[in-house]
Every structure is written in structure tokens, then in C-alpha cells.
Design a protein around this motif. Structure first.
Motif, short mmCIF file in Angstrom:
data_model
loop_
_atom_site.label_atom_id
_atom_site.label_comp_id
_atom_site.label_asym_id
_atom_site.label_seq_id
_atom_site.Cartn_x
_atom_site.Cartn_y
_atom_site.Cartn_z
N ALA A 98 -6.62 6.54 4.70
CA ALA A 98 -6.26 6.68 3.29
C ALA A 98 -6.17 8.15 2.90
O ALA A 98 -5.20 8.60 2.29
N ASP A 148 -6.96 3.82 -3.06
CA ASP A 148 -6.84 2.78 -2.05
C ASP A 148 -7.71 1.58 -2.41
O ASP A 148 -8.75 1.71 -3.07
N SER A 172 -10.67 4.47 5.55
CA SER A 172 -10.81 5.55 4.58
C SER A 172 -10.23 6.85 5.11
O SER A 172 -9.61 7.63 4.35
N ARG A 195 0.84 -1.21 0.00
CA ARG A 195 0.00 0.00 0.00
C ARG A 195 0.87 1.26 0.00
O ARG A 195 0.65 2.19 -0.78
N LYS A 242 -10.87 6.10 -2.90
CA LYS A 242 -10.91 4.72 -2.43
C LYS A 242 -11.94 3.96 -3.26
O LYS A 242 -13.05 4.45 -3.47
N PHE A 289 -3.92 9.28 -0.24
CA PHE A 289 -4.70 8.68 -1.33
C PHE A 289 -5.76 9.67 -1.80
O PHE A 289 -6.38 10.36 -0.99
#
Length: 294
Positions: A198, A179, A195, A163, A206, A203
């Protein structure tokens, strides 16, 4: 290269379920019409016909195609070429050679094998790649493992490394990082915590596998009123400052100002209001989740 503007809540939809196309796009910020894992091999020819015959907004649609070298790859590409869609997700992207076969498209490279993760930096550097996504379950399967997560629900170290590798590679070349999906559909609190992490990590979106996850992801990417208020006050204070300064006990320099600007930029994320359990304030944020500028 076209900039990626889809997200933050992106929903997979089986390409052989054209009855779900419009509903999926209503719920999500963008849809991934999936010709790969979501469709049984014997249904893929029909799925390609549905893809052609049931158009969606190409600015909010990605088509996931089967990996290079598979029996379905060439047929998938030919089908997408008959549509207005120009953004594809290439499953199991591993090398620049894979990307060369889809040079006419904007590509979200799905890095979900050991080789794809290792090569993520060179994949991110390709001009027609607009984003990178990672896949936990396929990655662990490619290593001969059996599960990407601990019994607690947290990722195993190898998945966490993958990741981070994809996120860093995307960031190094100015591409969006997406993500991976959260497969425990009823666990909205777990999805919310993941989330939030993320978004806080960098990120830009998602992916998800169920419409009910859309509101949770949007909530995670939307700043709380308290965050917005503090970011606005911090930036206002910066206008009268000369260099590094202190704001409410915190040292503020340019990176902290960039965090504040990012918070204000995220105010426009829509909230569909369809999942009341996902409502989030600074008080009910999951324990241990990062909070900017506090």
C-alpha cells in the motif's frame, strides 16, 4: 478544503463503545468512530449520544456515518453537528448527489459499491472530499459475490481493480488514498506485506480493525535505515549532477529523486514499539514486496 493529515495507522472504533475511545486514540494515529457497520441498528441512537458526550481530539478523529438514504443518515449528521468533529467518512459514497448532502464537512469518501468505484474520479474531484477509501467486502457483496480474497489471502482481480481505481482517482486530484482493512487479525505477516505494498503504491494510510495492527502498519510505512541512508546519499549526489546521472549502477532522473525525498519525509512516522513481531529490516521484508531505490 482542509488537507488530510491523519495516518498512516487509522483504527476503527465502534461508536457505541465509548469506553474504548481514548484507548483507541492512544494506540492509533487517528480513530474512526463508527456509527455504521460496527454498531447494531438498535444501538445506534445510544451510539450517537456517546459520540456527543465523549469528545476526542477532532484533528485525529473521523466519524463514519451511515449511507445517504438510510434511516440513520440524518440522525448521524445531526449528531456530528453537535460535536467539534468536522471530518466524516461517508459510507457507500456513490454520486456527487451523495456528497452534496454533507457539503459542510470534510469528507473521506468510502467507495465500496460498484457504482462508487466507477464514479471514484468525480468523487475525488469534489472540493470538500479530503480522501478516498475503498472497501473490499461490501464491494464484492454489492456484486453478488461471496469473498474478496483467494484462499491464498490475495485479492481477487475485481478487488485489485477497485483498489487501483480508488488510488488513481485520489492521486489524480491530490487527495489521500486510504487502503482497506485486513480482516485476518492474527496474520501480522500478511498485514505487513499488504501494508508495504500500500505504501509503495501510493496509499497515504491504511485502516484497521484491531489495536494490535497499529505497530505493523506503522512499520510498513516507515522506511528502513538502509533506505534512509541510500536516499540521503542519492540526494546528496544529485546536488553535483547535471540532469540524469548514474548512482550505484542505477539511472537517476526526477521521479527517482522524488521517491528518495518521499522516503526521507516518512522518517517521522512514530513507532509505538508494541508489536515486536512486526519489526522490519531490509532482510526480513516479505518476498516479492517492492523496495524503493535498490
Amino acid at each position: 478544503m482542509k488537507n488530510f493529515t491523519m495516518g498512516p495507522a487509522i483504527l476503527f472504533c465502534p461508536a457505541d463503545r465509548s469506553d474504548r475511545y481514548a484507548k483507541a486514540l492512544e494506540r492509533a494515529d487517528a480513530v474512526i468512530l463508527d456509527l455504521e457497520d460496527a454498531v447494531a441498528a438498535e444501538n445506534r441512537a445510544g451510539a450517537r449520544r456517546m459520540l456527543i458526550d465523549n469528545p476526542l481530539d477532532p484533528e485525529r478523529t473521523i466519524v463514519r456515518i451511515n449511507p445517504v438514504g438510510t434511516l440513520d443518515f440524518a440522525a448521524d449528521v445531526a449528531a456530528v453537528q453537535r460535536t467539534a468533529y468536522r471530518t466524516i467518512m461517508l459510507a457507500k459514497t456513490e454520486t456527487l448527489g451523495d456528497l452534496a448532502t454533507v457539503a459542510d464537512f470534510n469528507v473521506v469518501a468510502l467507495c465500496e459499491t460498484a457504482l462508487g468505484i466507477i464514479n471514484a474520479p468525480q468523487i475525488a474531484a469534489a472540493r470538500h472530499v479530503v480522501g478516498l477509501m475503498w472497501g473490499a467486502e461490501d464491494l464484492v457483496a454489492s456484486l453478488g459475490g461471496s469473498s474478496s480474497r483467494q484462499e491464498s489471502g490475495t485479492y481477487r482481480d475485481v478487488a485489485r481493480h477497485a483498489r487501483s481505481q480508488v488510488l488513481l482517482a485520489a492521486g489524480a486530484f491530490g487527495k489521500v488514498a486510504i487502503d482497506s482493512v485486513y480482516i485476518n487479525i492474527p496474520d501480522h505477516q500478511g498485514l505487513l506485506a499488504e501494508s508495504i505494498d500500500a505504501q509503495a503504491s501510493g496509499f497515504g494510510a491504511k485502516a484497521s480493525i484491531h489495536p494490535g495492527q497499529m505497530a505493523v502498519i506503522r512499520k510498513a510505512f516507515m522506511p528502513t535505515p538502509e533506505q534512509v541512508d541510500r536516499a540521503a546519499r542519492l540526494l546528496a549526489a544529485a546536488e553535483d549532477a547535471n540532469g540524469v546521472f548514474t548512482f550505484e549502477g542505477q539511472m537517476v532522473d526526477e521521479p527517482i529523486l522524488r521517491h528518495a525525498r518521499a522516503i526521507l519525509d516518512r522518517r517521522a512516522i512514530p513507532d509505538d514499539g508494541q508489536d515486536q513481531d512486526s519489526d522490519r529490516t531490509s532482510e526480513d521484508r516479505p518476498k516479492g514486496s517492492p523496495v524503493h531505490l535498490n
